[in-house]
Design a protein around this motif. Structure first.
Motif, mmCIF file in Angstrom:
data_model
loop_
_atom_site.group_PDB
_atom_site.id
_atom_site.type_symbol
_atom_site.label_atom_id
_atom_site.label_comp_id
_atom_site.label_asym_id
_atom_site.label_seq_id
_atom_site.Cartn_x
_atom_site.Cartn_y
_atom_site.Cartn_z
ATOM 1 N N SER A 119 3.382 21.974 -7.390
ATOM 2 C CA SER A 119 3.266 20.511 -7.372
ATOM 3 C C SER A 119 4.614 19.879 -7.714
ATOM 4 C CB SER A 119 2.234 20.045 -8.409
ATOM 5 O OG SER A 119 0.968 20.535 -8.093
ATOM 6 N N PRO A 120 4.873 18.692 -7.187
ATOM 7 C CA PRO A 120 6.115 18.017 -7.559
ATOM 8 C C PRO A 120 6.069 17.595 -9.026
ATOM 9 C CG PRO A 120 4.770 16.576 -6.209
ATOM 10 C CD PRO A 120 4.097 17.928 -6.214
ATOM 11 N N LEU A 121 7.212 17.588 -9.654
ATOM 12 C CA LEU A 121 7.313 17.231 -11.068
ATOM 13 C C LEU A 121 7.159 15.725 -11.228
ATOM 14 C CD1 LEU A 121 7.825 18.369 -13.869
ATOM 15 C CD2 LEU A 121 10.248 17.983 -13.519
ATOM 16 N N SER A 122 6.246 15.315 -12.083
ATOM 17 C CA SER A 122 5.965 13.897 -12.292
ATOM 18 C C SER A 122 6.720 13.393 -13.521
ATOM 19 C CB SER A 122 4.472 13.679 -12.479
ATOM 20 O OG SER A 122 4.220 12.339 -12.807
ATOM 21 N N LEU A 123 7.526 12.405 -13.311
ATOM 22 C CA LEU A 123 8.289 11.812 -14.408
ATOM 23 C C LEU A 123 7.399 10.944 -15.289
ATOM 24 C CD1 LEU A 123 11.209 11.761 -15.384
ATOM 25 C CD2 LEU A 123 11.529 9.689 -14.057
ATOM 26 N N LYS A 124 6.264 10.530 -14.780
ATOM 27 C CA LYS A 124 5.365 9.658 -15.518
ATOM 28 C C LYS A 124 4.848 10.321 -16.796
ATOM 29 C CE LYS A 124 1.607 6.464 -14.645
ATOM 30 N NZ LYS A 124 0.699 5.917 -13.657
ATOM 31 N N VAL A 125 4.660 11.621 -16.786
ATOM 32 C CA VAL A 125 4.180 12.326 -17.968
ATOM 33 C C VAL A 125 5.221 12.262 -19.077
ATOM 34 C CG1 VAL A 125 3.506 14.573 -18.870
ATOM 35 C CG2 VAL A 125 2.738 13.859 -16.630
ATOM 36 N N PHE A 126 6.477 12.492 -18.712
ATOM 37 C CA PHE A 126 7.537 12.460 -19.714
ATOM 38 C C PHE A 126 7.718 11.057 -20.288
ATOM 39 C CE2 PHE A 126 8.529 16.142 -17.102
ATOM 40 C CZ PHE A 126 8.661 17.108 -18.087
ATOM 41 N N VAL A 127 7.563 10.048 -19.456
ATOM 42 C CA VAL A 127 7.660 8.662 -19.930
ATOM 43 C C VAL A 127 6.484 8.351 -20.852
ATOM 44 C CG1 VAL A 127 7.668 6.245 -19.224
ATOM 45 C CG2 VAL A 127 9.002 7.905 -17.945
ATOM 46 N N GLY A 128 5.310 8.845 -20.519
ATOM 47 C CA GLY A 128 4.137 8.639 -21.367
ATOM 48 C C GLY A 128 4.276 9.285 -22.729
ATOM 49 N N VAL A 129 4.820 10.488 -22.759
ATOM 50 C CA VAL A 129 5.051 11.173 -24.036
ATOM 51 C C VAL A 129 6.101 10.422 -24.849
ATOM 52 C CG1 VAL A 129 5.937 13.297 -25.075
ATOM 53 C CG2 VAL A 129 4.297 13.422 -23.204
ATOM 54 N N ALA A 130 7.153 9.950 -24.189
ATOM 55 C CA ALA A 130 8.177 9.163 -24.888
ATOM 56 C C ALA A 130 7.591 7.869 -25.426
ATOM 57 C CB ALA A 130 9.344 8.873 -23.952
ATOM 58 N N GLU A 182 0.231 17.993 -22.790
ATOM 59 C CA GLU A 182 0.544 17.286 -21.544
ATOM 60 C C GLU A 182 1.743 17.903 -20.840
ATOM 61 O OE1 GLU A 182 -0.759 14.653 -19.713
ATOM 62 O OE2 GLU A 182 -2.501 15.100 -20.943
ATOM 63 N N LEU A 183 2.790 18.166 -21.603
ATOM 64 C CA LEU A 183 3.992 18.750 -20.998
ATOM 65 C C LEU A 183 3.720 20.142 -20.439
ATOM 66 C CD1 LEU A 183 6.692 17.584 -23.545
ATOM 67 C CD2 LEU A 183 6.341 16.738 -21.228
ATOM 68 N N LEU A 184 2.961 20.944 -21.171
ATOM 69 C CA LEU A 184 2.650 22.289 -20.685
ATOM 70 C C LEU A 184 1.782 22.260 -19.431
ATOM 71 C CD1 LEU A 184 2.028 24.325 -23.950
ATOM 72 C CD2 LEU A 184 3.888 24.594 -22.317
ATOM 73 N N SER A 185 0.790 21.370 -19.401
ATOM 74 C CA SER A 185 -0.071 21.318 -18.211
ATOM 75 C C SER A 185 0.718 20.865 -16.990
ATOM 76 C CB SER A 185 -1.269 20.408 -18.446
ATOM 77 O OG SER A 185 -0.867 19.060 -18.536
ATOM 78 N N LYS A 186 1.620 19.917 -17.166
ATOM 79 C CA LYS A 186 2.434 19.471 -16.029
ATOM 80 C C LYS A 186 3.427 20.538 -15.601
ATOM 81 C CE LYS A 186 0.530 15.643 -15.290
ATOM 82 N NZ LYS A 186 -0.205 15.389 -14.074
ATOM 83 N N GLU A 187 3.946 21.290 -16.555
ATOM 84 C CA GLU A 187 4.878 22.364 -16.207
ATOM 85 C C GLU A 187 4.154 23.469 -15.433
ATOM 86 O OE1 GLU A 187 8.368 24.279 -15.677
ATOM 87 O OE2 GLU A 187 8.073 22.266 -16.471
ATOM 88 N N ILE A 188 2.931 23.765 -15.813
ATOM 89 C CA ILE A 188 2.155 24.773 -15.091
ATOM 90 C C ILE A 188 1.884 24.308 -13.661
ATOM 91 C CG2 ILE A 188 -0.117 25.872 -14.974
ATOM 92 C CD1 ILE A 188 0.007 26.029 -18.059
ATOM 93 N N LYS A 189 1.529 23.036 -13.501
ATOM 94 C CA LYS A 189 1.322 22.499 -12.152
ATOM 95 C C LYS A 189 2.609 22.534 -11.340
ATOM 96 C CE LYS A 189 -2.506 19.457 -13.308
ATOM 97 N NZ LYS A 189 -2.956 18.067 -13.438
#
Length: 71
Positions: free
Chosen positions: A24-35, A12-19
């Motif tokens: 694309s704007p960085l989504s904080l929701k992914v990091f909250v989901g992983v946490a 998840e983190l890698l796919s969002k970092e690639i986007k």
């Protein structure tokens, strides 16, 4: 199971970092989901020990807070 959760978090983190690199704007929701997934895993491990009630209460407040931010 633990390695599956770690692989999920990394993917998840890698796919969002690639986007994000692509513009694309960085989504904080992914990091909250992983946490959130990590804290839930911690609760599952901690719940096996009955003398850690206070830690479970603290973790439940963390899950509640992350759930509010995630939603």
């Amino acid at each position: 199971m633990r390695s599956g959760l770690i692989l999920y978090a990394i993917s998840e983190l890698l796919s969002k970092e690639i986007k994000h690199i692509k513009g694309s704007p960085l989504s904080l929701k992914v990091f909250v989901g992983v946490a959130l997934a990590a804290v839930i895993r911690k609760v599952l491990v901690t719940s096996l020990s009955p003398e850690k009630v206070q830690e479970l209460i603290n973790l439940s407040f963390v899950i509640l807070s992350l759930g509010i931010v995630f939603g």
